[in-house]
Design a protein around this motif. Structure first.
Motif, mmCIF file in Angstrom:
data_model
loop_
_atom_site.group_PDB
_atom_site.id
_atom_site.type_symbol
_atom_site.label_atom_id
_atom_site.label_comp_id
_atom_site.label_asym_id
_atom_site.label_seq_id
_atom_site.Cartn_x
_atom_site.Cartn_y
_atom_site.Cartn_z
ATOM 1 N N ASP A 1 0.815 -1.215 0.000
ATOM 2 C CA ASP A 1 0.000 0.000 0.000
ATOM 3 C C ASP A 1 0.851 1.269 0.000
ATOM 4 O O ASP A 1 0.308 2.378 -0.099
ATOM 5 N N THR A 2 2.157 1.111 0.107
ATOM 6 C CA THR A 2 3.052 2.259 0.110
ATOM 7 C C THR A 2 2.944 3.013 -1.207
ATOM 8 O O THR A 2 3.116 2.442 -2.278
ATOM 9 N N ALA A 3 2.620 4.291 -1.100
ATOM 10 C CA ALA A 3 2.431 5.123 -2.293
ATOM 11 C C ALA A 3 2.106 6.541 -1.854
ATOM 12 O O ALA A 3 1.891 6.805 -0.656
ATOM 13 N N ARG A 4 2.054 7.422 -2.817
ATOM 14 C CA ARG A 4 1.525 8.756 -2.567
ATOM 15 C C ARG A 4 0.042 8.695 -2.913
ATOM 16 O O ARG A 4 -0.329 8.235 -3.995
ATOM 17 N N TYR A 5 -0.778 9.149 -1.997
ATOM 18 C CA TYR A 5 -2.223 9.074 -2.150
ATOM 19 C C TYR A 5 -2.794 10.441 -2.520
ATOM 20 O O TYR A 5 -2.459 11.448 -1.889
ATOM 21 N N TYR A 6 -3.655 10.417 -3.523
ATOM 22 C CA TYR A 6 -4.230 11.644 -4.049
ATOM 23 C C TYR A 6 -5.754 11.626 -3.915
ATOM 24 O O TYR A 6 -6.391 10.607 -4.173
ATOM 25 N N CYS A 7 -6.287 12.760 -3.561
ATOM 26 C CA CYS A 7 -7.728 12.974 -3.564
ATOM 27 C C CYS A 7 -8.097 13.662 -4.880
ATOM 28 O O CYS A 7 -7.352 14.528 -5.359
ATOM 29 N N ALA A 8 -9.228 13.283 -5.435
ATOM 30 C CA ALA A 8 -9.697 13.883 -6.678
ATOM 31 C C ALA A 8 -11.204 14.111 -6.592
ATOM 32 O O ALA A 8 -11.886 13.464 -5.796
ATOM 33 N N ALA A 9 -11.700 15.023 -7.413
ATOM 34 C CA ALA A 9 -13.129 15.311 -7.401
ATOM 35 C C ALA A 9 -13.589 15.705 -8.799
ATOM 36 O O ALA A 9 -12.791 16.173 -9.626
ATOM 37 N N ASP A 10 -14.879 15.508 -9.022
ATOM 38 C CA ASP A 10 -15.458 15.882 -10.318
ATOM 39 C C ASP A 10 -16.920 16.235 -10.149
ATOM 40 O O ASP A 10 -17.575 15.786 -9.204
#
Length: 126
Positions: free
Chosen positions: A90-99
Protein backbone atom coordinates in the motif's frame (compact mmCIF):
# COMPACT_ATOMS: atom_id res chain seq x y z
CA UNK A 1 -12.29 26.52 -8.96
CA UNK A 2 -11.94 23.73 -6.46
CA UNK A 3 -9.00 23.18 -4.13
CA UNK A 4 -8.31 19.82 -2.52
CA UNK A 5 -5.81 19.34 0.29
CA UNK A 6 -4.88 15.91 1.58
CA UNK A 7 -3.49 15.16 5.02
CA UNK A 8 -2.99 12.23 7.35
CA UNK A 9 -0.24 10.33 5.61
CA UNK A 10 2.78 8.96 7.40
CA UNK A 11 4.86 5.92 8.30
CA UNK A 12 3.08 2.92 9.78
CA UNK A 13 3.91 -0.72 10.38
CA UNK A 14 2.19 -3.48 8.46
CA UNK A 15 -1.16 -4.25 10.03
CA UNK A 16 -1.59 -0.69 11.24
CA UNK A 17 -4.10 1.98 10.27
CA UNK A 18 -4.15 5.50 8.93
CA UNK A 19 -6.95 7.91 8.09
CA UNK A 20 -6.41 10.27 5.19
CA UNK A 21 -8.42 13.46 4.93
CA UNK A 22 -9.29 15.50 1.86
CA UNK A 23 -10.43 19.03 2.61
CA UNK A 24 -12.29 20.70 -0.24
CA UNK A 25 -12.71 24.45 -0.72
CA UNK A 26 -13.82 26.85 -3.40
CA UNK A 27 -16.69 25.96 -5.71
CA UNK A 28 -17.52 22.70 -4.01
CA UNK A 29 -21.26 22.90 -4.53
CA UNK A 30 -22.15 20.51 -7.28
CA UNK A 31 -19.23 18.15 -6.88
CA UNK A 32 -20.65 14.70 -7.36
CA UNK A 33 -17.73 12.32 -7.08
CA UNK A 34 -14.70 12.14 -4.84
CA UNK A 35 -12.01 9.64 -5.65
CA UNK A 36 -8.83 8.39 -4.03
CA UNK A 37 -5.90 7.30 -6.16
CA UNK A 38 -2.35 6.27 -5.33
CA UNK A 39 0.93 6.22 -7.14
CA UNK A 40 4.00 4.26 -6.18
CA UNK A 41 7.44 5.10 -7.59
CA UNK A 42 7.77 3.90 -11.16
CA UNK A 43 4.11 2.96 -11.42
CA UNK A 44 1.04 4.57 -12.88
CA UNK A 45 -1.50 6.30 -10.72
CA UNK A 46 -4.16 3.76 -9.79
CA UNK A 47 -7.71 3.91 -8.52
CA UNK A 48 -8.26 3.11 -4.85
CA UNK A 49 -11.79 4.18 -3.93
CA UNK A 50 -14.59 6.54 -4.82
CA UNK A 51 -17.54 8.15 -3.09
CA UNK A 52 -20.57 9.19 -5.06
CA UNK A 53 -22.25 12.10 -3.31
CA UNK A 54 -25.74 11.36 -4.59
CA UNK A 55 -26.82 8.26 -2.77
CA UNK A 56 -23.55 7.88 -0.89
CA UNK A 57 -22.44 4.94 -3.00
CA UNK A 58 -18.89 3.73 -2.50
CA UNK A 59 -16.58 1.84 -4.81
CA UNK A 60 -13.26 0.14 -4.14
CA UNK A 61 -10.39 -1.44 -5.99
CA UNK A 62 -10.21 -5.17 -5.38
CA UNK A 63 -6.81 -4.76 -3.73
CA UNK A 64 -8.24 -2.64 -0.89
CA UNK A 65 -11.77 -3.99 -0.58
CA UNK A 66 -12.49 -4.95 3.00
CA UNK A 67 -9.54 -2.95 4.34
CA UNK A 68 -10.23 0.62 3.21
CA UNK A 69 -13.36 2.70 3.79
CA UNK A 70 -14.23 5.98 2.12
CA UNK A 71 -16.60 8.43 3.78
CA UNK A 72 -17.48 12.09 3.91
CA UNK A 73 -18.51 14.89 6.27
CA UNK A 74 -20.46 17.52 4.35
CA UNK A 75 -20.47 19.93 7.29
CA UNK A 76 -16.66 19.99 7.22
CA UNK A 77 -16.42 19.67 3.43
CA UNK A 78 -13.99 16.84 4.04
CA UNK A 79 -13.72 13.30 2.71
CA UNK A 80 -11.85 10.51 4.39
CA UNK A 81 -10.07 7.32 3.48
CA UNK A 82 -9.79 5.01 6.46
CA UNK A 83 -7.07 2.47 5.80
CA UNK A 84 -6.86 -0.58 8.04
CA UNK A 85 -4.66 -3.66 7.98
CA UNK A 86 -2.13 -1.85 5.86
CA UNK A 87 0.36 -3.83 3.82
CA UNK A 88 3.78 -2.84 2.43
CA UNK A 89 2.18 -2.94 -1.02
CA UNK A 90 0.00 0.00 0.00
CA UNK A 91 3.05 2.26 0.11
CA UNK A 92 2.43 5.12 -2.29
CA UNK A 93 1.52 8.76 -2.57
CA UNK A 94 -2.22 9.07 -2.15
CA UNK A 95 -4.23 11.64 -4.05
CA UNK A 96 -7.73 12.97 -3.56
CA UNK A 97 -9.70 13.88 -6.68
CA UNK A 98 -13.13 15.31 -7.40
CA UNK A 99 -15.46 15.88 -10.32
CA UNK A 100 -18.82 17.43 -11.03
CA UNK A 101 -20.15 14.27 -12.62
CA UNK A 102 -20.14 10.54 -12.11
CA UNK A 103 -19.71 7.92 -14.80
CA UNK A 104 -19.46 4.18 -14.43
CA UNK A 105 -17.15 4.31 -17.41
CA UNK A 106 -14.62 6.70 -15.90
CA UNK A 107 -14.81 6.76 -12.11
CA UNK A 108 -11.80 4.42 -11.84
CA UNK A 109 -9.78 6.48 -14.31
CA UNK A 110 -7.75 9.62 -13.71
CA UNK A 111 -9.58 11.03 -16.74
CA UNK A 112 -12.78 10.97 -14.71
CA UNK A 113 -11.69 13.77 -12.40
CA UNK A 114 -11.05 17.45 -13.04
CA UNK A 115 -9.72 18.43 -9.64
CA UNK A 116 -6.73 16.99 -7.81
CA UNK A 117 -4.88 17.53 -4.59
CA UNK A 118 -1.10 17.45 -4.16
CA UNK A 119 -1.12 14.12 -2.41
CA UNK A 120 0.09 12.72 0.89
CA UNK A 121 2.72 10.03 1.35
CA UNK A 122 1.87 6.72 2.98
CA UNK A 123 4.69 4.36 3.82
CA UNK A 124 4.04 0.92 5.28
CA UNK A 125 6.99 -0.94 6.77
CA UNK A 126 7.14 -4.71 7.05
Amino acid sequence: QVQLVESGGGLVQAGGSLRLSCAASGRTFGLNTYGWFRQAPGKEREFVAALREIGGFTYYADSVKGRFTVSGDNAKNTRYLQMDNLEPGDTARYYCAADDSFSYRTYTSTDGYDYWGQGTQVTVSS
